[in-house]
Scaffold this motif. Sequence first.
Motif, PDB file in Angstrom:
ATOM      1  N   LEU A   1       0.818  -1.211   0.000  1.00  0.00           N
ATOM      2  CA  LEU A   1       0.000   0.000   0.000  1.00  0.00           C
ATOM      3  C   LEU A   1       0.854   1.264   0.000  1.00  0.00           C
ATOM      4  CD1 LEU A   1      -2.873  -0.909   2.507  1.00  0.00           C
ATOM      5  CD2 LEU A   1      -3.096  -0.444   0.050  1.00  0.00           C
TER       6      LEU A   1
ATOM      7  N   SER B   1       0.403   4.408   8.092  1.00  0.00           N
ATOM      8  CA  SER B   1      -0.929   4.695   7.547  1.00  0.00           C
ATOM      9  C   SER B   1      -1.062   6.136   7.056  1.00  0.00           C
ATOM     10  CB  SER B   1      -2.011   4.407   8.586  1.00  0.00           C
ATOM     11  OG  SER B   1      -1.848   5.215   9.737  1.00  0.00           O
TER      12      SER B   1
ATOM     13  N   LEU C   1      -2.921   7.132   3.636  1.00  0.00           N
ATOM     14  CA  LEU C   1      -4.180   7.882   3.695  1.00  0.00           C
ATOM     15  C   LEU C   1      -4.101   9.156   2.872  1.00  0.00           C
ATOM     16  CD1 LEU C   1      -5.148   7.526   7.476  1.00  0.00           C
ATOM     17  CD2 LEU C   1      -6.382   6.569   5.529  1.00  0.00           C
TER      18      LEU C   1
ATOM     19  N   VAL D   1      -5.658   7.207  -0.307  1.00  0.00           N
ATOM     20  CA  VAL D   1      -7.061   7.016   0.098  1.00  0.00           C
ATOM     21  C   VAL D   1      -7.865   8.301  -0.060  1.00  0.00           C
ATOM     22  CG1 VAL D   1      -8.591   6.401   1.993  1.00  0.00           C
ATOM     23  CG2 VAL D   1      -6.458   5.145   1.672  1.00  0.00           C
TER      24      VAL D   1
ATOM     25  N   PHE E   1     -10.807   8.900  -2.746  1.00  0.00           N
ATOM     26  CA  PHE E   1     -12.148   9.158  -2.193  1.00  0.00           C
ATOM     27  C   PHE E   1     -12.772  10.379  -2.856  1.00  0.00           C
ATOM     28  CE2 PHE E   1     -14.474  11.864   0.807  1.00  0.00           C
ATOM     29  CZ  PHE E   1     -15.581  11.063   1.055  1.00  0.00           C
TER      30      PHE E   1
END
Length: 525
Positions: free
Chosen positions: A77, A275, A279, A283, A287
Amino acid sequence: MLLVGFVTLPIFALIFKTFSGPGDSWSHLFSTVLGTYALNSILLVLGTSFFSILFGVSSAWAVSRYHFPGKKKFEWLLIVPLTIPSYITAYAYAGLFDYGGSFSNLGNFLGLPKLDILNLPGLIFILSISLYPYVYVASRAVFIYQSGRLIEASNMLGANGMKTLFRVVLPMARPAIFGGLLLVIMEVLNDYGAAKYYGVTTLTTGIFRAWFALEEPNTAVFLSVILLLLVFVFVLLERWQRGSRSFQMMTKSNIRLPAIHPTKTKKGLLFLITSIPVLFGFVFPVFQLLKWLSVTWKKTASNDYLIIAFQSVGIALFAALLTVFVALIVIYFPKWNRLSVLKGSTRLATLGYAIPGAVLAIGVMIPTLQMDRWLIQLHQNSNGTAKILLLNGTIIALVYAYIIRFLAVGFKPLQASQLKLGASLFESSWLLGKNTLQTFFKIEGPLLKTGTFSALLLVFVDIMKELPLTLILKPYDVNTLAVKAYEYASDELIMESALPSLTIIVAGLLPVLFLNKLLLHDSGS
């Protein structure tokens, strides 16, 4: 040598073009905005470098050294932000912080003042979260292969974990970290879409302004040469720091230090460290793009979109195939001829990736325009009629530029695969009476499938994402997904940019997953 000349021609064309002098507005630009262009470019490089090292090295050390929840997922990721071009990430964050955006609404709910991201610090943030994976991949590869004996020796001498990290591990990894950082710097200096949308004037935006707004090609050439010199300064600095000391271990150890099982508090901290880049780098932008897509897909999912998508994929695939073919020639011709001058020429042939797209595009236009003038004159002399341009404004010039720009991307995985084969296979085949071509097609070629496939995928995705070069060289009747997303954003239709942007992201996920699989396979994980 002919191939090297083919690849380096735009660079020399730029240099020779400077002797014809700058445009009429050069003195005004020099006294007013040139300093701002250069200062903003350098500040972007320094700021993005700092945060890319912070995000990339810390996350690489976390997933390489510790066990914590989600570690296996974060290993790949942390690479996926590379699938989103920085200009698309910039568009997404402009929406997130705009009035009515998710981050803006959250700030209003918490009573926080509105944050303006359309400025130089905001652009540094965007480029950092988009480009840190270059540092992450390079750092993680070193941390995986690093000798367990070295860290054990440091611990036995009384050094704790942090002291070992800063006094032993990071100094040993410095060449790899700076190698990844050099790629970050190249991408920062190549950026146009994000800087233009955020209103930050850089040398690259200055080149576009001189070429399109001022209509002064000579001024654009002068700015291109300045940017090119800045690029080579950073390349020389990277070479200097890498060659100033020796960081290689004398022996290779097969002993791997067991991964540490930290306390619950440290596990939470490690989860947070890994993370945050995912993010903010993947992410949140995706989004926002999906949110826009849910509103605009009926308008943008049309026949025109399908035509642009097919054109983009077709051009990228065709150019990627030619680039990999040229990369194979660059690798094998020196091997087959065994001439020392050919062996040294491979470095020149792969210089293109260090040249920003806008600079390379102008460098390509100079010799191709000259060739077109010669061809037009030839036709006029033969039958008295003028002909249209045969090179400029066509796919030929665009693909030519793509090959030069991304030859190094295809060269590296192919060279790595070829070096693993060694010389024994070729020598055995030669002793059995097979010539070089027979040996390649029957023995070496099939064994290079993995390297060839990975090179093809990486070049394909880079071409799909390329914006500055494509904007300058693409034919008027041809469009790409990258250019279409940029056109939507430039026309204040930023929500409509979601569909082409997400298509580029999906196209980029495959090689990222493939790259992670290769890395895990090589590390024995």
